[in-house]
Write an enzyme that holds these catalytic residues in place. Structure first.
Site, short mmCIF file in Angstrom:
data_model
loop_
_atom_site.label_atom_id
_atom_site.label_comp_id
_atom_site.label_asym_id
_atom_site.label_seq_id
_atom_site.Cartn_x
_atom_site.Cartn_y
_atom_site.Cartn_z
N SER A 65 -20.83 -9.86 50.92
CA SER A 65 -21.17 -8.50 50.50
C SER A 65 -20.21 -7.51 51.16
O SER A 65 -19.69 -6.59 50.52
CB SER A 65 -22.60 -8.13 50.91
OG SER A 65 -23.54 -8.93 50.25
N ALA A 84 -23.38 -8.15 45.52
CA ALA A 84 -23.26 -7.64 46.89
C ALA A 84 -24.59 -6.97 47.22
O ALA A 84 -25.08 -6.14 46.45
CB ALA A 84 -22.14 -6.62 46.98
N LYS A 85 -25.18 -7.36 48.34
CA LYS A 85 -26.49 -6.81 48.69
C LYS A 85 -26.25 -5.47 49.41
O LYS A 85 -26.28 -5.37 50.63
CB LYS A 85 -27.24 -7.80 49.58
CG LYS A 85 -28.74 -7.65 49.53
CD LYS A 85 -29.41 -8.87 50.12
CE LYS A 85 -30.86 -8.60 50.46
NZ LYS A 85 -31.71 -8.27 49.32
N CYS A 86 -25.93 -4.46 48.58
CA CYS A 86 -25.57 -3.15 49.11
C CYS A 86 -26.77 -2.21 49.01
O CYS A 86 -27.48 -2.20 48.00
CB CYS A 86 -24.40 -2.60 48.29
SG CYS A 86 -23.89 -0.96 48.80
N TYR A 103 -30.26 -0.42 45.84
CA TYR A 103 -31.71 -0.32 46.01
C TYR A 103 -32.27 1.03 45.63
O TYR A 103 -33.48 1.21 45.54
CB TYR A 103 -32.11 -0.79 47.42
CG TYR A 103 -31.92 -2.30 47.48
CD1 TYR A 103 -32.93 -3.16 47.08
CD2 TYR A 103 -30.67 -2.84 47.78
CE1 TYR A 103 -32.72 -4.53 47.03
CE2 TYR A 103 -30.45 -4.21 47.73
CZ TYR A 103 -31.48 -5.05 47.36
OH TYR A 103 -31.27 -6.40 47.29
#
Ligand code: PPE
Length: 307
Positions: free
Chosen positions: A65, A159-161, A165
């Site tokens: 990420s 990508a856990k950005c 969220y």
């Protein structure tokens, strides 16, 4: 509102600090522009003490990420692995949700994050059933969101950005304010993508399927775990797109995620899924529970013991 119960220590920028000292400045760049990547990992009690589930896979995704966002974390998987294990040990707990995060820190405002220092923290807290204990047992009520999932041409879903969220929060609030437990998000092609914080699986005529990575989803580690279970338990597995109407007509549907575990979906927009039972989901749930609690030697390689 249930608040976070403080534990003893967190880890910030290379050292353990007292829980109450893990602070950032209000001009922290990431707070204004969403430039942060994070992970969610669970640690569970086992007969051999606490064990962290698939720690290295989560840390590899964390570094990937960061790479997508040109962020230099400055630690290897091995270093972060050792610090996560030590974090759990120092806090003296059995069950925890571990949240590593790397973000553009305090130093410079304006859009280019490369001008800011990168800060890294390893945090943890106690987190119960994400969609409620009752949801885990009886299934949750979901609605198809009017918000589409972030498109990879706008924000890379793999990508856990943190920025992704904001999209999840819109879908989540829409669902809960209309009286549902959770949202199901479609992608910009109108195909099913995922939940705001979960992947989704469908069971139809004994075939278990989940949307492919190209549908614009986070490649979940619980999703990967379930795919292994599907194969090991001898069900037919397909990675394929499905439409909204194919979720209404499924025999079983369920969410997967580190926070959510394996949570059955009982109803979607007023339609009961299948006949309301979920025998296949239940088999995955039981196996998953045994695996994360160290009761399945076959899958022990996925556990990092703390003691
Ligand atoms: N999709 C999204 C969008 C997502 O956020 C998660 C995890 C998943 C799929 C499942 O991924 P995995 O945990 O690797 O199986 N969501 C995390 C954060 C949830 C939150 O509300 O915060 C999690 O479950 O830890």
């Amino acid at each position: 509102m249930v608040g976070i119960t403080p534990l003893k220590y967190l880890w910030m920028d290379g050292k353990f600090v007292a829980w109450e000292d893990a602070k950032v400045h209000v001009l922290t760049h990431a707070l204004h522009y969403g430039y942060a990547v994070f992970e969610g990992i669970r640690c569970h009690s086992t007969p051999k003490g606490p064990a962290i589930f698939r720690l290295d896979e989560h840390l590899e995704r964390f570094l990937n990420s960061a790479k997508i966002y040109r962020m230099n974390i400055g630690y290897t998987v091995k270093q972060l692995h050792d610090e996560c294990v030590e974090l759990v040990r120092r806090n003296g707990i059995q069950d925890a949700y571990i949240r590593p995060i790397a973000f553009s820190g305090y130093g410079q405002m304006g859009l280019d994050p490369t001008k800011c220092p990168v800060q890294v923290a390893l945090t943890l807290w106690n987190w119960g059933a994400y969609l409620g204990e009752e949801g885990l047992e009886k299934g949750v009520r979901a609605t198809v969101s009017s918000w589409i999932r972030v498109d990879s041409r706008a924000l890379p879903p793999q990508a856990k950005c943190a920025a992704n969220y904001a999209n999840s929060a819109l879908a989540k609030m829409e669902a809960t304010s209309a009286g549902y437990d959770e949202a199901i998000m479609l992608n910009s092609n109108g195909m099913v993508a995922e939940g705001p914080g979960e992947n989704i699986f469908r069971v139809k005529d004994g075939v278990v399927s989940t949307p492919p990575a190209s549908s614009g989803i986070l490649r979940g580690i619980t999703r990967d775990t379930v795919i292994k279970f599907v194969e090991d338990l001898g069900y037919v597995f397909r990675r394929n797109d499905f439409t909204r109407e194919e979720i209404f007509t499924a025999d079983e549907l369920f969410y997967t995620g580190t926070a959510a575990g394996i949570t059955p979906i009982r109803e979607v927009d007023g339609r009961l899924i299948g006949n309301g039972g979920y025998p296949i989901t239940k088999r995955f749930q039981t196996l998953y529970d045994n695996v994360i609690h160290g009761r399945e030697p076959k899958y022990e390689a996925w556990l990092s013991y703390v003691q």
